[in-house]
Design a protein around this motif. Structure first.
Motif, short mmCIF file in Angstrom:
data_model
loop_
_atom_site.label_atom_id
_atom_site.label_comp_id
_atom_site.label_asym_id
_atom_site.label_seq_id
_atom_site.Cartn_x
_atom_site.Cartn_y
_atom_site.Cartn_z
N PHE A 20 -1.56 12.45 -27.83
CA PHE A 20 -0.73 11.40 -27.23
C PHE A 20 -0.73 11.55 -25.66
O PHE A 20 -1.00 10.52 -24.79
CB PHE A 20 0.72 11.72 -27.68
CG PHE A 20 0.72 11.27 -29.25
CD1 PHE A 20 0.53 10.10 -29.66
CD2 PHE A 20 1.13 12.02 -30.00
CE1 PHE A 20 0.69 9.77 -30.90
CE2 PHE A 20 1.36 11.98 -31.50
CZ PHE A 20 1.24 10.83 -31.78
N ALA A 21 -0.84 12.79 -25.23
CA ALA A 21 -0.53 13.13 -23.90
C ALA A 21 -2.07 12.88 -23.18
O ALA A 21 -2.29 12.22 -22.07
CB ALA A 21 -0.31 14.78 -23.56
N ARG A 24 -2.43 9.20 -22.88
CA ARG A 24 -1.45 8.58 -21.95
C ARG A 24 -1.92 8.90 -20.36
O ARG A 24 -1.73 8.13 -19.55
CB ARG A 24 0.05 9.37 -21.87
CG ARG A 24 1.06 8.69 -21.24
CD ARG A 24 2.57 9.41 -21.60
NE ARG A 24 2.36 10.71 -21.54
CZ ARG A 24 2.60 11.59 -22.42
NH1 ARG A 24 2.79 11.21 -23.74
NH2 ARG A 24 2.72 12.83 -22.16
N LYS A 25 -2.65 10.16 -20.23
CA LYS A 25 -3.02 10.43 -19.06
C LYS A 25 -4.38 9.87 -18.77
O LYS A 25 -5.02 10.29 -17.86
CB LYS A 25 -2.96 11.92 -18.85
CG LYS A 25 -1.74 12.71 -18.73
CD LYS A 25 -1.72 14.31 -18.61
CE LYS A 25 -0.57 14.95 -19.01
NZ LYS A 25 -0.72 16.28 -19.38
N GLN A 26 -4.87 9.36 -19.67
CA GLN A 26 -6.30 8.66 -19.75
C GLN A 26 -7.44 9.63 -19.13
O GLN A 26 -8.16 9.47 -18.31
CB GLN A 26 -6.40 7.49 -18.71
CG GLN A 26 -5.33 6.40 -19.06
CD GLN A 26 -5.32 5.17 -18.30
OE1 GLN A 26 -6.33 4.43 -18.36
NE2 GLN A 26 -4.16 4.74 -17.93
N GLY A 62 -9.54 8.85 -23.08
CA GLY A 62 -8.13 8.04 -23.56
C GLY A 62 -8.07 6.99 -22.60
O GLY A 62 -8.38 6.90 -21.69
N LEU A 64 -5.40 3.28 -22.01
CA LEU A 64 -4.17 2.48 -22.19
C LEU A 64 -4.48 0.84 -22.05
O LEU A 64 -4.98 0.74 -21.11
CB LEU A 64 -3.07 2.54 -21.34
CG LEU A 64 -2.41 4.12 -21.49
CD1 LEU A 64 -1.50 4.42 -20.23
CD2 LEU A 64 -1.75 4.36 -22.76
N PRO A 78 -2.09 2.78 -26.75
CA PRO A 78 -2.94 3.93 -26.59
C PRO A 78 -4.13 3.78 -27.53
O PRO A 78 -3.99 3.52 -28.60
CB PRO A 78 -1.98 5.16 -27.00
CG PRO A 78 -0.77 4.45 -28.06
CD PRO A 78 -0.85 3.09 -27.44
N GLU A 113 1.93 6.45 -34.09
CA GLU A 113 2.61 7.64 -34.20
C GLU A 113 3.00 8.10 -35.61
O GLU A 113 3.05 9.17 -35.91
CB GLU A 113 3.83 7.43 -33.22
CG GLU A 113 3.81 7.47 -32.09
CD GLU A 113 5.29 7.14 -31.26
OE1 GLU A 113 6.05 7.43 -31.87
OE2 GLU A 113 5.19 6.75 -30.03
#
Ligand code: ZN
Length: 176
Positions: A20-21, A24-26, A62, A64, A78, A113
């Motif tokens: 997930f992180a 999120r941080k791509q 990653g 978004l 995501p 999720e």
């Protein structure tokens, strides 16, 4: 803008990281994995050629993507992109000799999720799959599974190296 090298190869352990992180941080990461570390694939490849299996190269990215939600608002969804390049030694079903099957994978996963969200996600369009993320995500396990899905149903040489009987008789004396 400085180069984004700092966000490259961030995975200390591709077997356990917060996907997930990561998304999120791509972030981006790449690495190599050996067939010996892929139990599903290990069942499929030619065992006596094990030593010749080259490492498979992978990359993970990653991202978004802005998408329209049900309430007409735009939300950042995501996604994880996985690429794989390499070859696996398989047994040709025509001549029973081993050969290296080249494999190239480039797939996007929508990260959800939980399984309820996975069920509610849009159907797989052939290029994007839906997977349930984790804070202890195992990318190598995903690679193992994805490679298994990409193996040919009937592995075989494009052209078998052994001369076919019908060719032996062509332009050569074979009578005896
Ligand atoms: Zn063959």
């Amino acid at each position: 803008m400085s180069q984004s090298l700092s966000s490259s190869a961030v995975l200390d352990n591709p077997r356990m990281f917060d996907v997930f992180a990561f998304v999120r941080k791509q972030q981006q990461a790449c690495g190599e994995v050996l067939v010996q570390d892929l139990p599903r694939i290990l069942n499929e490849v030619t065992p006596d050629k094990l030593v010749q299996h080259p490492a498979l190269r992978w990359s993970a990215t990653g991202a978004l993507r802005q998408e329209l939600a049900a309430d007409d608002k735009t939300v950042a969804m995501p996604y994880l992109r996985l690429t794989l390049q390499g070859a696996l030694w398989l047994e040709c079903q025509r001549c029973l000799e081993s050969y290296p099957e080249p494999l190239t994978i480039d797939i996007w996963y929508r990260i959800v999720e939980n399984s309820a969200q996975a069920d509610a996600a849009p159907a797989n369009d052939g290029h994007t799959d839906v997977i349930v993320g984790s804070h202890q995500f195992d990318l190598i396990d995903l690679i193992d599974e994805e490679l298994l899905l990409s193996l040919p149903l009937v592995p075989k040489h494009p052209v078998c190296p052994f001369v076919h009987e019908s060719i032996i008789g062509y332009g050569a004396e074979t009578s005896n």
